[in-house]
Design an enzyme around this catalytic site. Structure first.
Site, PDB file in Angstrom:
ATOM      1  N   THR A  13       0.831  -1.215   0.000  1.00 55.78           N
ATOM      2  CA  THR A  13       0.000   0.000   0.000  1.00 55.78           C
ATOM      3  C   THR A  13       0.861   1.259   0.000  1.00 55.78           C
ATOM      4  O   THR A  13       0.730   2.125  -0.880  1.00 55.78           O
ATOM      5  CB  THR A  13      -0.919   0.002   1.247  1.00 55.78           C
ATOM      6  OG1 THR A  13      -1.691  -1.194   1.242  1.00 55.78           O
ATOM      7  CG2 THR A  13      -1.830   1.202   1.251  1.00 55.78           C
ATOM      8  N   VAL A  14       1.763   1.369   0.970  1.00 55.09           N
ATOM      9  CA  VAL A  14       2.543   2.610   1.105  1.00 55.09           C
ATOM     10  C   VAL A  14       3.614   2.702   0.014  1.00 55.09           C
ATOM     11  O   VAL A  14       3.766   3.751  -0.633  1.00 55.09           O
ATOM     12  CB  VAL A  14       3.187   2.701   2.513  1.00 55.09           C
ATOM     13  CG1 VAL A  14       3.980   3.993   2.640  1.00 55.09           C
ATOM     14  CG2 VAL A  14       2.111   2.625   3.602  1.00 55.09           C
ATOM     15  N   GLU A 129       8.433  10.325   9.351  1.00 56.39           N
ATOM     16  CA  GLU A 129       7.175  11.087   9.359  1.00 56.39           C
ATOM     17  C   GLU A 129       5.965  10.206   9.078  1.00 56.39           C
ATOM     18  O   GLU A 129       4.884  10.404   9.634  1.00 56.39           O
ATOM     19  CB  GLU A 129       7.250  12.210   8.299  1.00 56.39           C
ATOM     20  CG  GLU A 129       6.083  13.154   8.305  1.00 56.39           C
ATOM     21  CD  GLU A 129       5.965  13.936   9.603  1.00 56.39           C
ATOM     22  OE1 GLU A 129       6.778  14.821   9.843  1.00 56.39           O
ATOM     23  OE2 GLU A 129       5.043  13.637  10.398  1.00 56.39           O
ATOM     24  N   VAL A 132       3.492   8.013  12.016  1.00 52.02           N
ATOM     25  CA  VAL A 132       2.359   8.454  12.858  1.00 52.02           C
ATOM     26  C   VAL A 132       1.508   9.458  12.089  1.00 52.02           C
ATOM     27  O   VAL A 132       2.033  10.406  11.493  1.00 52.02           O
ATOM     28  CB  VAL A 132       2.845   9.137  14.160  1.00 52.02           C
ATOM     29  CG1 VAL A 132       1.666   9.505  15.054  1.00 52.02           C
ATOM     30  CG2 VAL A 132       3.815   8.241  14.919  1.00 52.02           C
ATOM     31  N   LYS A 205       2.428   4.085  18.066  1.00 51.30           N
ATOM     32  CA  LYS A 205       2.512   5.495  17.633  1.00 51.30           C
ATOM     33  C   LYS A 205       2.673   6.421  18.832  1.00 51.30           C
ATOM     34  O   LYS A 205       3.405   7.415  18.767  1.00 51.30           O
ATOM     35  CB  LYS A 205       1.266   5.856  16.831  1.00 51.30           C
ATOM     36  CG  LYS A 205       1.235   5.185  15.469  1.00 51.30           C
ATOM     37  CD  LYS A 205      -0.134   5.292  14.834  1.00 51.30           C
ATOM     38  CE  LYS A 205      -0.132   4.748  13.419  1.00 51.30           C
ATOM     39  NZ  LYS A 205      -1.493   4.521  12.890  1.00 51.30           N
TER      40      LYS A 205
END
Ligand code: NAP
Ligand code: HSE
Length: 429
Positions: A13-14, A129, A132, A205
């Site tokens: 996904t990312v 970055e 979270v 997180k």
């Protein structure tokens, strides 16, 4: 112009979002970095899977050595997730004096301070970055914008899946499992969605946020953590009746020498800013002694929002490398071991729901157990037809300590008046 060469560890996904964004914003990237970014190799488990069209499949490999052993790579981007082998890959990249960008909050929660020290020792950056708040630049805000302030409190909705599931259950009456499936289909959930709905992802997180906000290095597994599995549709209805909305929160506060960290569902007043953060949106309220309160909000999960954060880090570390100042941003992060404040000492109001048989004396037993523990009732409602079926009895307490509430609930749970385990949800003021 010599490109900055990227080794992409993971293309789900990312990772897919990162490729899409780098392709779409190529010109902007060149202007920002002073050179193009070239993704030279992409590590995955399954070379045959369908992936985003922006991927040049000739760059795909299932051999970690082909990426980690490539000395021409300038920056590694770890978007594989999990602990093993991600930790070993990140450590190897750092030891070979290449900066790393990661969105892996699990890894950071467990080993953030030692990885940061390692990056500093090797003169490179560890940028995170994307770990979270998805696309919300909360790490930069804590690390840079609030560098001159002292954060005393933060609370936020930091798991997009939990917020999505709670929103769909409350607003559309969707079942828990169906709502989780939707979050998975949209790319919000972790590979193991239990990490989301059982609260662990939010706890990871919170540990990352606490590292920057309070300079605290804490044992990730010791953060009191509750998920959303126990929230019943009836709790949403009762919460609304009392003027609240149920949200899954991550909360951190300075408590003298210790730091208070906790993750759990909470009743939030319906007018409060966090009550109106719905779906996959995240929001983090931060209070500094000089700035006062500020709230950051935005899309907290998903391919492109998270890729915005990851690519911002890629541009930063690429620029730093080209300017010969790698490691500068990471050197500013200072942490020290902090003890966690005991959860038992927590003071607040509580929502308590009991399933009981509607018989004479039952209410007196409940009130008696609470009274004996020093817990005072502020409001109460009863719902249900009674007769042979149990009724729902909901109470809101005045301010009480967690220790006392837990003691009373233990007594009630063990008594014959309870037809099911009592449900407790903390009220967040
Ligand atoms: P994902 O869709 O499951 O993608 C993981 C990728 O890593 C896949 O391409 C997978 O290969 C590859 N991979 C995993 N283990 C591997 C191994 N041992 N060797 C080689 N390749 C491996 O996960 P994701 O949602 O993109 O999340 C990635 C990271 O970002 C996680 O740390 C997650 O917590 C974090 N994150 C996710 C989001 C989000 O909204 N999804 C937001 C913020 C942060 P295959 O494709 O071949 O299986
Ligand atoms: N699974 C995570 C979430 C992804 O739902 O918030 C973003 O970190």
């Amino acid at each position: 112009m010599k490109p900055v060469r990227i080794g992409l560890l993971g293309c789900g996904t990312v990772g897919g979002g990162v490729l899409q964004l780098l392709r779409a914003k190529g010109e902007q990237v060149v202007q920002s970095v002073g050179a193009p970014i070239e993704v030279t190799s992409v590590l995955v488990r399954d070379a045959d899977k369908t992936r985003v069209p922006e991927l040049d499949r000739s760059r795909l490999t299932t051999d970690p050595e082909a990426v980690l052993g490539d000395a021409s790579i300038d920056v590694f981007v770890e978007v594989m997730g999990g602990f093993d082998p991600a930790r070993a890959f990140v450590e190897r990249a750092i030891d070979s004096k290449r900066s790393v960008v990661t969105a892996n909050k699990m890894l950071l929660a467990m080993h953030g301070p030692s990885l940061i020290d390692r990056a500093i020792a090797n003169g490179v950056d560890l940028a995170f970055e994307g770990s979270v708040g998805g696309g919300i630049p909360v790490i930069r805000v804590l690390r840079e914008a609030l560098a001159s302030d002292s954060v005393v409190r933060l609370e936020g909705i930091v798991n997009g899946t939990c917020n999505y599931v709670l929103t769909r259950m409350r607003a559309e009456g969707l079942g828990f499992d169906a709502a989780v499936r939707e979050a998975q289909a949209k790319g919000y959930a972790e590979a193991d969605p239990g990490l989301d709905v059982d609260g662990h992802d939010a706890a990871h997180k919170l540990v990352v946020l606490a590292m920057l906000a309070f300079g605290g290095s804490v044992e990730s597994g010791s953060v009191p953590t509750e998920g959303i599995r126990g929230i019943d549709p009836i709790d949403h209805r009762f919460a609304q009746r009392f003027g609240f909305v149920i949200k899954h929160l991550a909360i951190g506060r300075e408590r003298g020498e210790a730091v208070e960290l906790r993750v759990h569902p909470a009743l939030v007043h319906q007018e409060a800013p966090l009550a109106n953060v719905n779906g996959v949106m995240n929001a983090i309220a931060i209070e500094g002694t000089a700035l006062g309160a500020t709230v950051l909000s935005g899309r907290g999960a998903g391919d492109l929002p998270t890729a915005v954060s990851v690519v911002a880090d890629v541009l930063d570390v690429a620029r730093a490398r080209r300017s010969g100042v790698s490691g500068l941003a990471t050197r500013g992060i200072k942490t020290r071991a902090r003890a966690l404040a005991p959860m038992d000492d927590l003071k607040g109001r509580y929502y308590l729901r009991f399933q009981v048989h509607d018989r004479p004396g039952v209410l007196a037993r409940l009130a008696g157990a609470l009274g004996d523990a020093g817990v005072s009732i502020e409001q109460m409602v009863q719902e249900g037809a009674g007769g042979a079926s149990p009724v729902e009895l909901v109470m809101l307490t005045h301010e009480a300590t967690e220790r006392d509430v837990q003691r009373a609930l233990g007594v009630i749970a063990r008594s014959e008046v309870a037809a099911a385990a009592p449900r407790m949800i903390r009220i967040q003021e």
